[in-house]
Design an enzyme around this catalytic site. Sequence first.
Site, short mmCIF file in Angstrom:
data_model
loop_
_atom_site.label_atom_id
_atom_site.label_comp_id
_atom_site.label_asym_id
_atom_site.label_seq_id
_atom_site.Cartn_x
_atom_site.Cartn_y
_atom_site.Cartn_z
N GLY A 42 41.32 66.86 67.86
CA GLY A 42 40.92 66.61 66.48
C GLY A 42 41.59 67.51 65.46
O GLY A 42 42.01 68.62 65.78
N GLY A 56 36.18 57.61 56.28
CA GLY A 56 37.41 57.70 55.51
C GLY A 56 38.52 58.38 56.28
O GLY A 56 39.68 58.31 55.88
N GLN A 57 38.17 58.98 57.40
CA GLN A 57 39.19 59.76 58.12
C GLN A 57 40.20 58.90 58.86
O GLN A 57 41.24 59.38 59.27
CB GLN A 57 38.51 60.76 59.07
CG GLN A 57 38.01 60.20 60.40
CD GLN A 57 36.65 59.53 60.31
OE1 GLN A 57 36.23 59.03 59.26
NE2 GLN A 57 35.93 59.49 61.43
N GLY A 58 39.90 57.61 59.03
CA GLY A 58 40.88 56.73 59.65
C GLY A 58 40.64 56.44 61.11
O GLY A 58 41.53 55.95 61.81
N GLY A 118 40.31 66.96 61.88
CA GLY A 118 39.63 66.54 60.65
C GLY A 118 39.18 67.67 59.75
O GLY A 118 39.30 67.60 58.54
N GLU A 119 38.64 68.73 60.37
CA GLU A 119 38.11 69.83 59.53
C GLU A 119 39.14 70.89 59.24
O GLU A 119 39.10 71.58 58.21
CB GLU A 119 36.96 70.52 60.28
CG GLU A 119 35.78 69.63 60.57
CD GLU A 119 34.91 70.30 61.59
OE1 GLU A 119 33.89 70.90 61.19
OE2 GLU A 119 35.24 70.25 62.79
N ALA A 152 45.65 63.79 72.54
CA ALA A 152 45.21 64.12 71.18
C ALA A 152 43.99 65.02 71.17
O ALA A 152 43.13 64.94 72.05
CB ALA A 152 44.90 62.84 70.40
N ALA A 205 32.39 67.50 63.41
CA ALA A 205 32.91 68.41 64.42
C ALA A 205 34.33 68.13 64.90
O ALA A 205 34.81 68.82 65.79
CB ALA A 205 31.97 68.47 65.64
N SER A 206 35.00 67.13 64.35
CA SER A 206 36.38 66.83 64.78
C SER A 206 36.45 66.56 66.28
O SER A 206 37.36 67.03 66.96
CB SER A 206 37.35 67.98 64.42
OG SER A 206 37.21 68.35 63.08
#
Lengths: 161, 808, 273
Positions: free
Chosen positions: B744, B497-499, B746-747, B742, B538-539
Amino acid sequence: MKIGVVINGALCEREAPENITLLHFLREYAGLIGTKEGCGGGECGACTVLLDGRAVNSCLVLAAEVDGKSVRTIEGEMRDGEPSELQQAFAKRHAVQCGFCTPGVVMSARALIERNPKPSVEEIKEGLEGNFCRCTGYVQIIEAVLEATGQPASMQELSHA
Amino acid sequence: MLETANSETLRQIGRSPVRHDVADKLTGAALYVSDMILPGMLYAQVKKSPHARAKIRRIDVSRAKRLPGVRAILTGHDLDYRLGLYVVDKDILAKNEIRHFGEAVAAVAADTLAIAHEAVELIEVDYEILTPILNHMDALAPGAPLVHPDLASYDFVEAAFSPQPGTNIANLTKCRKGDVEKGFAEAEWIVEREYTNPSVQHVPMETHVAIAQWKSGDRVDIWTSAQSPFTVRDLFCHTFKLPLNNVRVVIPNVGGGFGGKAGIHLEPLVACLSRKAGGRPVKFQATREEEFSLLPCRSALTYRIKTGVLADGRIVAQKMEMFWDAGAYADYAVNVTRATGYSAAGPYEIPNAWVDAYTVYTNKPYGTAYRGFGHVEFFWGLERHMELVAQTIGMDPLEFRRKNLLKPGAITLTGEVITEHNGDVRKCLDSVANAIGYGALTPAEKAREARTGLKIGKGVATLHKAPAMPPFTATSVVVKMNSDGTVIANVGLTDIGQGSTTAFAQIAAERLRFPLNKVRVTIEKDTDRDPYDWQTVASKGLMLTGNALMLACADLLDKAYQTAAQALRADVCDLDHDGDKIFIVHRPEISVTFAQLSIGYSYPDGGAIGGPLIGVGRYTAQGLTNLDKGSGQGLPALDWTYGAHGIIVEVDPTTGAYHILKIASAYDVGKAINLESVRGQCIGGMVQGLGTALCEGYIYDQQGHLLNPSFTDNKIPTCKDLPDEIDCIIVETPQLDGPYGARGVGEHPMISVAPALGNAIRSATGAELTHMPIRSEDVWRAMNSKPPVETWITKTPVGSCRSLPVDR
Amino acid sequence: MLHSFTYLAPRTRAELHSVLANEGAAASLLAGGTDLLVNVRAGLARPKVVVDTKKVDDFAGIAWSEREGLVIRAGATINAVLDDAKIRSDYPLLVACARDLASHQIRNRATVVGNVVNASPCADMAPALLCLRAHAVIGSKSGEREIPFSAFFKGVKRTVVAPNEAVERIVVPAASAGARGGYYKLKRINGHDLGIVSVALSIERGGEMRLTVGSCAPTPVLIEGLDASLPADAVVAAVLAAISPISDVRATKEYRLHMVECYVRRLLDEVRS
């Protein structure tokens, strides 16, 4: 018992037990898996469908109760083979991540804009209160509904420091 | 590996194209394992313990066995396998002893769900109820009953973990930097306090679900809602001692994971049921109530921090003790302990530091990975503590943080030297402080206070996290060209779902210089078809897999150029390309299309050269090391993502009710690949962090029964719980080894929301909150200096409005 | 997972009464299903027969007459209450209670009658009905009887309705129209939640003040017969003396008492000004 219900405009007739929910009927008897089960207890809204035009949690409706009635699900949201204004806006505004809450959210939004064509942010929140989303944090969903109803739709853009 | 294309020339990166996975999700066509029905499939149900700790004296399955339609029944003694990511401490089904409320004791596979359900009711279990050990601090006391008396005999990963047999300690991680006692001796102030968080649940909208089919020759097919097909396959094969080639794991769309679907969960059980049922596929989907207690949660934490500081605000020493309540099994909790151990001081320079982090067993549902991997939990304590230290020495909390923030040249707890390329935590902090007008209230805010009688307060908190992953984490990508010149990328990293699907399409399109609509990244994951990736946790996915993808694209182009050079009778160095073709730079009319090259190039006379264009890329984390078990020194961090939150809160001084007027959040993401996806992570993570702060938390009674196993009393935020204003700010200090710079995020958006809120509430009312969640009653108690409610293991009676009966 | 049951949808009152007379406690009435189906799924209710009341003629809708007052029939949903023009103009306390009941989807199905028959101490509609002097009309094979809500609730999830009876409608007297009132419900979040405590206050045209407190006793508690001009401290004392909140996973007794007092004082300020 025999259940005859109009789903997304087409009559669906099935023999089904009396003790199943509308959610179960849709997913396992009518072959429509778009509507999801998130909790089974009417709290999360993932199972939202339109029953005679009203948004309901299909996990708390018996299939038996919809005999002779009309139900709309996510599978009926497209318009003439094209995404509806809601579907387009949800895609454009990134209102979908894992997608599991999405069918329920779109159906709640559909019910909302049918009774209120230009809902304010507060009214959108009232209408979608019963739909949990764990991924998006709701803002992009609200923006999608604003966009779909032709209203200015940025609650706050991402900015660079 | 960084491609330093500047912003003006980037065509895909930094935009917000519509995500590629959403069309099917919006029509109901997207398939999840929840939706899957296979031919001959059986349905499983599980018998769960109503007790937190008990010996299983007897299980009688005879009546269940006789029920028509029942195809397999299993109890603990039928299965001789141990599970455990790091400490092998768990049976697939409880054998002799129950260790937590909701633990699985027996399982049934039957023709229909209704039959399976009925069969479970017919299974009789005789328990000898024992007194559970519920509070993790009690579990540490000498003489406390042992959750795992045989801990000494368990296998474990020696390189990283230190279980302490004869105790309830599943792991002890130590980190030592400098000389903390000497530091305290120099300190002019010493400030100590304890902070706590309860367990919470991930609440993915799709509960855990798995289908497995154990075929002849010990070949197993698994369909599962999980965060990595490779992790599931590899852990599965390790448990059952099968070659990896025997097992295939498929993951279609996943309805949310948040760490709860990392590792392995239901798959071994359904596979064993399938084997017992003669190889028919078996499906088990957890109900929402089972999600709360059968499946794991997030460990609770007690965090004691003692900080020594000079009068000018410099921190000279800090002693940190973390006591993680892991529940009945170690699962990921031991690794959360280890990963937070080295991160525990936050983005601050601490010259002398001591960390002791314990993973403690108790008789409760166990903790697994959860977004933030321990950081949400410990930053609550850490950032509330920074506030306290500042208050104590009479320094403004923002200034105090600025004074101690990591700067280039600073050294972390593990001995890593921070450089300017790691990211700009100062900019993140300053951005949010500005965005909320940190400091005095504005005239408008003062007028609002006067008009409403409510108190307004402002608070900030910082955050940081590096991916908690093995130092040798690897990933790979295959990019294939279709005969029309379009491209499919097989990426092992799962999109939960994160893309990632779309971000990777953008990266590939950018690297290939193709229009975005020529690139498709596959959504369904299949260990038979996709190249290896470790896990979506863990992003780290964007960085590692993004790099592998860029390498795969380079490889594809390289192979295309090789064939094109021959076809065009040119040197590779004289060629360039656009979205359709490769051409000679100085005679661009001489060209060959990608379509012509895609499956081999054929000459007019029919002869062919080259072959199908397939690019392969792999990337492994570079230059990282294990941590020394004694000192905690080493290089564990692939990258650091820094961030901060600023909150303006309005509090009712009479009732403790509060409302967030504004939250501003900033993260140094290196380079935002898809801006709206980044925003989606920012807001989504922030709201999940708000849930942890506002209302989430497991509540048990004195016997260890979970009193809130459903949404009735385990609330999560709705759209009506949003702050009035939400600012998402990104800083872009390029990550030199990240795809287009880039790193991460996510978290991170979840981390430090709670302490920013706690700090703002303190600023508004003086209320000192050291525990979570922060409900209006908790604020009221803190404002009035009343003792906090002991909610998590409550002594108060359940009362009339309880959610579910204690049954089965 | 629902156990096996028979589903019946009687068309007339007579049919309904007949089924209830035969089945008694083995039958459960189904209106909105938002309590019953939750309970059946949890194994808390195991009816042999589920009797859908929505097809009974004359059970639908909301009516008003000068003579009888407001009649909320068994099938009237919470959203129907919110949409009803008469209720909005003349019975705002009903609107206040209905508005904060669960979520929009639940309100499209949940009925007012179902809410009171379920008789949770947290019942969202009870405070308004008690303040507004409403009564329940209970029917069975033997006929009809009327019970004021002040005598309707007997304990946690227990009412005076016998197994062979059904609440057919709720009547709110015409005299209660135009009463001034207010309502506060404490929740754990801004989103949908049941009431941790709730307080409703109404001041009738005749000048009597009535308060109802929810979630602070086994049943909703009515405090009636107060003079509308009574000083706030005296009102608070009367209310606190009538309730017996407990500590549970949702809140402590201490906080509940505190919040009831806060709400009473706020409502007095707001409604009396």
